[in-house]
Design a protein around this motif. Structure first.
Motif, PDB file in Angstrom:
ATOM      1  N   UNK A 146      13.937   6.484   1.716  1.00  0.00           N
ATOM      2  CA  UNK A 146      12.602   6.719   2.284  1.00  0.00           C
ATOM      3  C   UNK A 146      11.589   5.673   1.825  1.00  0.00           C
ATOM      4  N   UNK A 147      11.662   5.306   0.559  1.00  0.00           N
ATOM      5  CA  UNK A 147      10.677   4.369   0.022  1.00  0.00           C
ATOM      6  C   UNK A 147      10.853   2.989   0.650  1.00  0.00           C
TER       7      UNK A 147
ATOM      8  N   UNK B  47       0.833  -1.210   0.000  1.00  0.00           N
ATOM      9  CA  UNK B  47       0.000   0.000   0.000  1.00  0.00           C
ATOM     10  C   UNK B  47       0.870   1.263   0.000  1.00  0.00           C
ATOM     11  N   UNK B  48       0.640   2.121  -0.971  1.00  0.00           N
ATOM     12  CA  UNK B  48       1.370   3.382  -1.044  1.00  0.00           C
ATOM     13  C   UNK B  48       2.691   3.301  -1.796  1.00  0.00           C
ATOM     14  N   UNK B  49       3.152   2.098  -2.078  1.00  0.00           N
ATOM     15  CA  UNK B  49       4.428   1.986  -2.794  1.00  0.00           C
ATOM     16  C   UNK B  49       4.260   2.335  -4.269  1.00  0.00           C
ATOM     17  N   UNK B  50       5.294   2.928  -4.865  1.00  0.00           N
ATOM     18  CA  UNK B  50       5.278   3.093  -6.327  1.00  0.00           C
ATOM     19  C   UNK B  50       5.362   1.721  -6.999  1.00  0.00           C
TER      20      UNK B  50
ATOM     21  N   UNK C 222       8.151  -0.490   7.211  1.00  0.00           N
ATOM     22  CA  UNK C 222       7.113  -0.203   8.214  1.00  0.00           C
ATOM     23  C   UNK C 222       5.787  -0.832   7.802  1.00  0.00           C
TER      24      UNK C 222
ATOM     25  N   UNK D 295      12.241   2.363   3.577  1.00  0.00           N
ATOM     26  CA  UNK D 295      11.830   2.460   4.984  1.00  0.00           C
ATOM     27  C   UNK D 295      10.309   2.359   5.101  1.00  0.00           C
ATOM     28  N   UNK D 296       9.639   3.028   4.183  1.00  0.00           N
ATOM     29  CA  UNK D 296       8.168   2.993   4.159  1.00  0.00           C
ATOM     30  C   UNK D 296       7.688   1.550   4.018  1.00  0.00           C
TER      31      UNK D 296
END
Lengths: 264, 264, 264
Positions: free
Chosen positions: B239-240, B163-166, B246, B242-243
């Motif tokens: 950042x990506x 979810x939210x990843x490119x 999580x 790490x996202x």
């Protein structure tokens, strides 16, 4: 115990625990790379060179390729160069006539060159026509200031160096150099990545207002890649840019007329 | 003055100044996570573990979840594990039969597992069929060398972890492991992210020439996520990525059969 | 020799070797920026401020703009402010009535403001209606905890601040603040970047479950940009986010009623 012993041995040898485990994997033939840098130039160019040395040295961990570093431009001579399949110019150019001649012979005999930032700097005082032609004809024209991130565009997505790159990405802080005429106008040059016009006007002190600004290019008559990056200690902090640097490095070696060392 | 006092108190308690100000916010029930790592393995795997501990510890600042760390694999026993809702394996696997049995009981009773890199390593010497099945059946096959960034592709964009990843991104330097057979062939496995074929041939010394290479996957029969990352100190610099870490962490907790701690 | 001398002089002066070489380049008129921060607030807010000072100071290398820093909010007075074309508020707000009045006069007379994170914090105790209107009317509502990366969406891609940005990107770790009502409901506000709903529920302890969360906005009645970032020492580790910060900074200066300093 046997496993422990192997682990200890592997660590002592500095190799990956699993590096030897797959016999079918293509063997790696060592090759030698020589990186030149000048520790007495502009501070941000020295910082870049030190980061570059650290990064490329890191790629040799575990019995990888040989990465030698010199700060002595006099090493640009036939005898020294003959063992190296690639030279990297991190922040300088050959100055003395004999160094220039040796570099020219090296490139004309199939040597590899990976040049960064100021390694392509030339102006009306440079007086080295062969080098200007090698680079694609662009004389230093102007730069942004200070060092700033910039949006890059992949121009030639089918080039090996662009393989896997997104069509655009924002690169870390750099002083971007613009050349006149643009190397893109030279028929021997492949511009692979360039600065997006979205960045213009680029700068907070010295402004690049517009114009073509190739960032990564190659002269098809030589085994070479130039990249505009090379200012600032942040050059190796971005995964995408690191990926591109390795693409450049690997492609230069893949094109070695003595054979692609990754296939042997 | 009152504001100052509150600020000082908040700082002393290590909590956000505003953490208590919105009464309607769902309350956070503390849960406990236990991370295992071995400080005596390959240097790059220890560096990763230390960065991982720092990163996940950072997520607990201000009275967050409990994050305990052990370097003693003998802590893999029923008594120790019973308080933890997730265990993280940063760079090792259980070796002793009683540790393996405790781990199996933990997972079969709804325990959570977040495994990195070498925590899925197994070969013909491993002799632990349950673990191989838990991982989806893949035996270590080969790896690239040295550690390099790689382009990743999201395979299962509707999975909570994605979810939210490119749809694609370039991940930091890692030694990427390929498995045989690919866990993708196992019907219990959801491969969420994998290595793009654009990376091939991947490596400067040890080359992965081709093939499927799942990077993030889960076995639907267990509350677990495996990620290929875990080599190199750069794993937490993007950042990506790490996202995504999580997302993995949160999803494992969301699936806790004792209740989603983020909803209570 | 002459070249060496020029190099040495350039280094001594701290300017780029090539900074003076293109006479046609627009000259840079120095302008002055004053950054306020409080070294006694929440630790992660101080860490951010220190990183911000380092980053923006870095942009002044080589005779660039003047970047002064103060930790004394009493410097928010007419006499001190009159020399500065922009003030940056890194982690605090003016508290004393005379500071607030001076800030209001500064902004109403065309001053520039670049505010981060807690610099927009206000609640029912703040008692400063002008400031609330300046910010677009949003009172602090809630935040995620701990600090986490988040996917951002560019809402207003034709705004100067969004120029060159990808349509979405994942920003580094931050404590994200949500405001009530959302500043987007204010007709004077342009929301340029906001948090993607893909992040929800966001948090591991304090959860933002849903709702509008503007991240970058401007009030068209003032020369100002607010950005939600400002928690954590990682704020300047992402090239795309750094690019956006510079866009904000540059645009605030471009709008200076005394003239765009980059055109002179």
């Amino acid at each position: 115990m046997k496993k422990t012993l192997i682990t200890v041995l592997a660590l002592l040898l500095g190799v990956s625990l699993f590096a030897q485990s797959a016999q079918e994997r293509p063997r790696f033939p060592r090759f030698k790379v020589l990186a030149f840098y000048n520790p007495h130039v502009e501070e941000a160019h020295v910082q870049f060179a030190e980061e570059a040395v650290k990064y490329f040295k890191g790629l040799t961990i575990g019995d990888g390729f040989v990465f030698d570093v010199t700060t002595n431009m006099a090493d640009m001579n036939d005898e020294k160069l003959k063992d190296y399949r690639m030279i990297m110019m991190l922040n300088d150019v050959p100055h003395a006539p004999e160094q220039r001649a040796a570099f020219q012979r090296y490139m004309e005999n199939g040597g590899g060159w990976f040049g960064f930032h100021v390694s392509a700097y030339n102006d009306r005082h440079t007086d080295w026509p062969w080098f200007l032609d090698f680079l694609g004809g662009g004389v230093f024209y102007r730069n942004n200031w200070p060092s700033m991130p910039a949006k890059l565009v992949v121009d030639k997505s089918d080039h090996r160096v662009a393989k896997g790159l997104p069509s655009t990405f924002i690169a870390p802080e750099n002083e971007w150099y613009q050349w006149k005429p643009s190397p893109r106008e030279n028929k021997n040059i492949d511009v692979i990545v360039s600065l997006s016009p979205d960045n213009y006007p680029l700068g907070l002190k010295d402004i690049i207002p517009d114009g073509d600004l190739p960032v990564v290019w190659t002269n098809r008559n030589y085994r070479m890649v130039y990249v505009n990056m090379g200012h600032d200690s942040r050059a190796f902090t971005n995964s995408t840019q690191n990926y591109m640097f390795i693409n450049c490095f690997r492609w230069i070696m893949e094109c070695d007329p003595e054979g692609n060392p990754f296939l042997r």
